[in-house]
Scaffold this motif. Structure first.
Motif, PDB file in Angstrom:
ATOM      1  N   MET A 146      -3.153   9.662   7.824  1.00 23.01           N
ATOM      2  CA  MET A 146      -4.259   8.716   7.994  1.00 23.01           C
ATOM      3  C   MET A 146      -4.761   8.200   6.652  1.00 23.01           C
ATOM      4  SD  MET A 146      -8.043   9.287   9.739  1.00 23.01           S
ATOM      5  CE  MET A 146      -7.402   9.473  11.411  1.00 23.01           C
ATOM      6  N   PRO A 147      -4.689   6.881   6.412  1.00 19.22           N
ATOM      7  CA  PRO A 147      -5.297   6.333   5.199  1.00 19.22           C
ATOM      8  C   PRO A 147      -6.820   6.336   5.300  1.00 19.22           C
ATOM      9  CG  PRO A 147      -4.377   4.569   6.540  1.00 19.22           C
ATOM     10  CD  PRO A 147      -3.992   5.851   7.207  1.00 19.22           C
ATOM     11  N   LEU A 148      -7.442   6.639   4.184  1.00 21.83           N
ATOM     12  CA  LEU A 148      -8.909   6.654   4.110  1.00 21.83           C
ATOM     13  C   LEU A 148      -9.461   5.326   3.616  1.00 21.83           C
ATOM     14  CD1 LEU A 148      -9.355  10.193   2.493  1.00 21.83           C
ATOM     15  CD2 LEU A 148      -9.204   9.597   4.926  1.00 21.83           C
ATOM     16  N   VAL A 149      -8.563   4.435   3.195  1.00 25.86           N
ATOM     17  CA  VAL A 149      -8.926   3.090   2.762  1.00 25.86           C
ATOM     18  C   VAL A 149      -7.966   2.115   3.437  1.00 25.86           C
ATOM     19  CG1 VAL A 149      -9.877   3.790   0.532  1.00 25.86           C
ATOM     20  CG2 VAL A 149      -7.435   3.255   0.718  1.00 25.86           C
ATOM     21  N   ASP A 150      -8.378   0.876   3.570  1.00 21.11           N
ATOM     22  CA  ASP A 150      -7.464  -0.138   4.085  1.00 21.11           C
ATOM     23  C   ASP A 150      -6.238  -0.191   3.173  1.00 21.11           C
ATOM     24  OD1 ASP A 150      -9.315  -0.670   6.054  1.00 21.11           O
ATOM     25  OD2 ASP A 150     -10.056  -2.528   5.141  1.00 21.11           O
ATOM     26  N   THR A 151      -5.056  -0.178   3.777  1.00 21.35           N
ATOM     27  CA  THR A 151      -3.826   0.010   3.015  1.00 21.35           C
ATOM     28  C   THR A 151      -2.830  -1.081   3.357  1.00 21.35           C
ATOM     29  OG1 THR A 151      -4.204   2.407   3.048  1.00 21.35           O
ATOM     30  CG2 THR A 151      -1.982   1.664   2.498  1.00 21.35           C
ATOM     31  N   THR A 152      -2.309  -1.731   2.332  1.00 17.13           N
ATOM     32  CA  THR A 152      -1.319  -2.785   2.512  1.00 17.13           C
ATOM     33  C   THR A 152       0.058  -2.272   2.127  1.00 17.13           C
ATOM     34  OG1 THR A 152      -1.911  -3.581   0.297  1.00 17.13           O
ATOM     35  CG2 THR A 152      -2.955  -4.679   2.170  1.00 17.13           C
ATOM     36  N   ALA A 153       1.082  -3.043   2.487  1.00 13.92           N
ATOM     37  CA  ALA A 153       2.462  -2.595   2.287  1.00 13.92           C
ATOM     38  C   ALA A 153       2.765  -2.292   0.825  1.00 13.92           C
ATOM     39  CB  ALA A 153       3.429  -3.658   2.822  1.00 13.92           C
ATOM     40  N   ASP A 154       2.154  -3.032  -0.098  1.00 12.02           N
ATOM     41  CA  ASP A 154       2.465  -2.822  -1.511  1.00 12.02           C
ATOM     42  C   ASP A 154       1.838  -1.542  -2.073  1.00 12.02           C
ATOM     43  OD1 ASP A 154      -0.157  -3.722  -1.486  1.00 12.02           O
ATOM     44  OD2 ASP A 154       0.086  -5.103  -3.170  1.00 12.02           O
ATOM     45  N   MET A 155       1.041  -0.840  -1.247  1.00 11.20           N
ATOM     46  CA  MET A 155       0.438   0.421  -1.678  1.00 11.20           C
ATOM     47  C   MET A 155       1.284   1.636  -1.301  1.00 11.20           C
ATOM     48  SD  MET A 155      -3.519  -0.571  -0.720  1.00 11.20           S
ATOM     49  CE  MET A 155      -4.239   1.032  -1.054  1.00 11.20           C
ATOM     50  N   GLY A 156       2.337   1.403  -0.497  1.00 15.29           N
ATOM     51  CA  GLY A 156       3.228   2.506  -0.155  1.00 15.29           C
ATOM     52  C   GLY A 156       3.006   3.070   1.229  1.00 15.29           C
ATOM     53  N   ILE A 157       3.071   2.206   2.260  1.00 21.00           N
ATOM     54  CA  ILE A 157       2.945   2.656   3.649  1.00 21.00           C
ATOM     55  C   ILE A 157       4.260   3.301   4.088  1.00 21.00           C
ATOM     56  CG2 ILE A 157       2.715   1.857   6.041  1.00 21.00           C
ATOM     57  CD1 ILE A 157       0.695  -0.174   5.101  1.00 21.00           C
ATOM     58  N   MET A 158       4.164   4.318   4.894  1.00 22.17           N
ATOM     59  CA  MET A 158       5.343   5.076   5.318  1.00 22.17           C
ATOM     60  C   MET A 158       6.335   4.219   6.095  1.00 22.17           C
ATOM     61  SD  MET A 158       5.089   8.827   5.340  1.00 22.17           S
ATOM     62  CE  MET A 158       4.579   9.523   6.893  1.00 22.17           C
ATOM     63  N   HIS A 214      11.815   9.958   6.867  1.00 23.46           N
ATOM     64  CA  HIS A 214      10.834   8.971   6.457  1.00 23.46           C
ATOM     65  C   HIS A 214      10.748   8.916   4.936  1.00 23.46           C
ATOM     66  CE1 HIS A 214       8.733  12.823   6.703  1.00 23.46           C
ATOM     67  NE2 HIS A 214       7.817  12.368   5.845  1.00 23.46           N
ATOM     68  N   MET A 215      10.168   7.842   4.441  1.00 21.34           N
ATOM     69  CA  MET A 215       9.958   7.643   3.009  1.00 21.34           C
ATOM     70  C   MET A 215       8.762   6.714   2.835  1.00 21.34           C
ATOM     71  SD  MET A 215      10.833   4.295   1.980  1.00 21.34           S
ATOM     72  CE  MET A 215      11.537   4.444   0.345  1.00 21.34           C
ATOM     73  N   ALA A 216       8.336   6.523   1.597  1.00 20.46           N
ATOM     74  CA  ALA A 216       7.275   5.561   1.294  1.00 20.46           C
ATOM     75  C   ALA A 216       7.618   4.859  -0.008  1.00 20.46           C
ATOM     76  CB  ALA A 216       5.917   6.238   1.186  1.00 20.46           C
ATOM     77  N   PRO A 217       7.503   3.546  -0.063  1.00 20.74           N
ATOM     78  CA  PRO A 217       7.772   2.815  -1.304  1.00 20.74           C
ATOM     79  C   PRO A 217       6.740   3.140  -2.379  1.00 20.74           C
ATOM     80  CG  PRO A 217       7.787   1.347   0.614  1.00 20.74           C
ATOM     81  CD  PRO A 217       7.192   2.650   1.055  1.00 20.74           C
ATOM     82  N   ALA A 218       7.010   2.661  -3.577  1.00 17.53           N
ATOM     83  CA  ALA A 218       6.089   2.826  -4.697  1.00 17.53           C
ATOM     84  C   ALA A 218       4.782   2.073  -4.436  1.00 17.53           C
ATOM     85  CB  ALA A 218       6.740   2.313  -5.977  1.00 17.53           C
ATOM     86  N   ASN A 219       3.731   2.503  -5.104  1.00 17.33           N
ATOM     87  CA  ASN A 219       2.452   1.809  -5.052  1.00 17.33           C
ATOM     88  C   ASN A 219       2.434   0.748  -6.140  1.00 17.33           C
ATOM     89  OD1 ASN A 219      -0.166   0.919  -4.923  1.00 17.33           O
ATOM     90  ND2 ASN A 219      -1.121   2.939  -5.129  1.00 17.33           N
ATOM     91  N   GLN A 220       2.645  -0.489  -5.741  1.00 15.16           N
ATOM     92  CA  GLN A 220       2.699  -1.596  -6.691  1.00 15.16           C
ATOM     93  C   GLN A 220       1.349  -2.287  -6.857  1.00 15.16           C
ATOM     94  OE1 GLN A 220       6.358  -4.082  -6.268  1.00 15.16           O
ATOM     95  NE2 GLN A 220       6.821  -2.741  -4.528  1.00 15.16           N
ATOM     96  N   SER A 221       0.320  -1.743  -6.236  1.00 15.25           N
ATOM     97  CA  SER A 221      -1.016  -2.331  -6.325  1.00 15.25           C
ATOM     98  C   SER A 221      -1.808  -1.667  -7.451  1.00 15.25           C
ATOM     99  CB  SER A 221      -1.757  -2.153  -4.997  1.00 15.25           C
ATOM    100  OG  SER A 221      -2.227  -0.817  -4.865  1.00 15.25           O
ATOM    101  N   GLN A 222      -3.048  -2.078  -7.590  1.00 13.18           N
ATOM    102  CA  GLN A 222      -3.955  -1.469  -8.555  1.00 13.18           C
ATOM    103  C   GLN A 222      -4.949  -0.530  -7.873  1.00 13.18           C
ATOM    104  OE1 GLN A 222      -3.556  -1.927 -11.922  1.00 13.18           O
ATOM    105  NE2 GLN A 222      -1.685  -2.913 -11.157  1.00 13.18           N
ATOM    106  N   THR A 223      -4.658  -0.168  -6.618  1.00 16.11           N
ATOM    107  CA  THR A 223      -5.569   0.635  -5.818  1.00 16.11           C
ATOM    108  C   THR A 223      -4.920   1.967  -5.451  1.00 16.11           C
ATOM    109  OG1 THR A 223      -6.525  -1.379  -4.862  1.00 16.11           O
ATOM    110  CG2 THR A 223      -6.942   0.693  -3.695  1.00 16.11           C
ATOM    111  N   MET A 224      -5.659   3.034  -5.564  1.00 15.39           N
ATOM    112  CA  MET A 224      -5.166   4.338  -5.130  1.00 15.39           C
ATOM    113  C   MET A 224      -4.926   4.320  -3.619  1.00 15.39           C
ATOM    114  SD  MET A 224      -4.589   7.603  -6.145  1.00 15.39           S
ATOM    115  CE  MET A 224      -5.701   8.201  -7.454  1.00 15.39           C
ATOM    116  N   ARG A 225      -3.751   4.766  -3.202  1.00 16.96           N
ATOM    117  CA  ARG A 225      -3.483   4.929  -1.769  1.00 16.96           C
ATOM    118  C   ARG A 225      -3.991   6.311  -1.358  1.00 16.96           C
ATOM    119  NH1 ARG A 225       2.063   6.872   0.510  1.00 16.96           N
ATOM    120  NH2 ARG A 225       0.880   8.789   0.073  1.00 16.96           N
TER     121      ARG A 225
END
Length: 272
Positions: A146-158, A214-225
């Motif tokens: 469960m993400p605790l913040v709104d999360t976009t694909a560039d932040m590393g969604i599973m 499963h895997m998760a991409p890198a966090n390419q944003s400036q926000t902590m996932r």
């Protein structure tokens, strides 16, 4: 003036889980649920979870000095043992009821919780199976993510390899560059469809089987996932003889006093 302790939402009320969601989980080995917790509920717990993460995090090295596993996320285990607010979140009846319904069992126990915080610039989480690390004699295991913040694909969604849970124990490598190379080919060669949400709101949740690749991409944003996870298994499960170092460590840490062949019912594995 006497300071009052903060209060938190109970998370005891039921979630309306559809028959289709259960069927999707059983077929694919994962499912996405909208607003398992409301934005207000998540916001109430997020501060307490972040305080606990900051307190217990021991990783201080720059990303460049870490290996692939270390770059993937900050990982802090079993916050519920040490923090009463996180305890209320981790042991939430609402979450456990959903886990039990998805797996088709009457009751579930906690394996452990973990905060998985992927830093800005943090690397990908390689393909893997969670149950590689769990000496549990059952396929009825499941992880709430469960993400605790709104999360976009560039932040590393599973991302999940749908249907891969049916293959059982595939990954004998653990999370590593080796698991990424081997399992990326395995997923491609077996034609498993890859599924991922384009975005998740705080309080949305995925559930996936312990055997689902499963895997998760890198966090390419400036926000902590910021993500909180809880792992459950069916009540009545017995421990297995560990066959790798990760399982040996887990048996000692998360199932204190339990020996292979015995019921997993230690003080750290309450029925929820």
């Amino acid at each position: 003036m006497i300071a009052t302790k903060p209060t938190y939402p109970s998370l005891q009320s039921p979630y309306s889980l559809s028959a289709q969601a259960i069927a999707d989980y059983q077929q694919n080995g994962h499912v996405l649920l909208d607003q398992l917790a409301s934005a207000e509920e998540v916001a109430a717990y997020r501060t307490a979870i972040n305080v606990a993460v900051d307190r217990d995090n021991t990783e201080t090295r720059p990303l460049a000095e870490r290996d692939t596993y270390g770059k993937a996320f900050l990982q802090i285990f079993n916050l519920w043992e040490r923090d009463p607010a996180v305890r209320q979140f981790t042991l939430a009846k609402r979450f456990a009821d959903v886990a039990a319904q998805l797996m088709g069992c009457e009751r579930v126990r906690i394996y452990h919780d973990q905060a998985l915080y992927k830093e800005p610039g943090g690397g990908r989480t390689p393909w893997h199976q969670d149950q590689y690390y769990w000496p549990l004699d059952t396929s009825q295991t499941i992880t709430l993510w469960m993400p605790l913040v709104d999360t976009t694909a560039d932040m590393g969604i599973m991302q999940f390899a749908s249907g891969s849970q049916a293959e059982g124990y595939v990954d004998k490598l653990g999370i590593s560059d080796a698991s990424q190379a081997y399992l990326e080919s395995y997923v491609r060669d077996n034609g498993f469809p890859i599924s991922s949400a384009p975005a998740m709101r705080a309080g949305d949740a995925t559930f996936h089987s312990g055997w689902t690749l499963h895997m998760a991409p890198a966090n390419q944003s400036q926000t902590m996932r910021e993500v909180m996870t809880v792992i459950y298994f069916a009540d009545g499960t017995r421990a297995t003889e560990p066959d790798n170092d990760g399982r040996r460590a887990d048996l000692a840490r998360w199932m204190p006093g339990v020996r292979p062949g015995e019921l997993v019912d230690s003080s750290l594995n309450p029925v929820v």
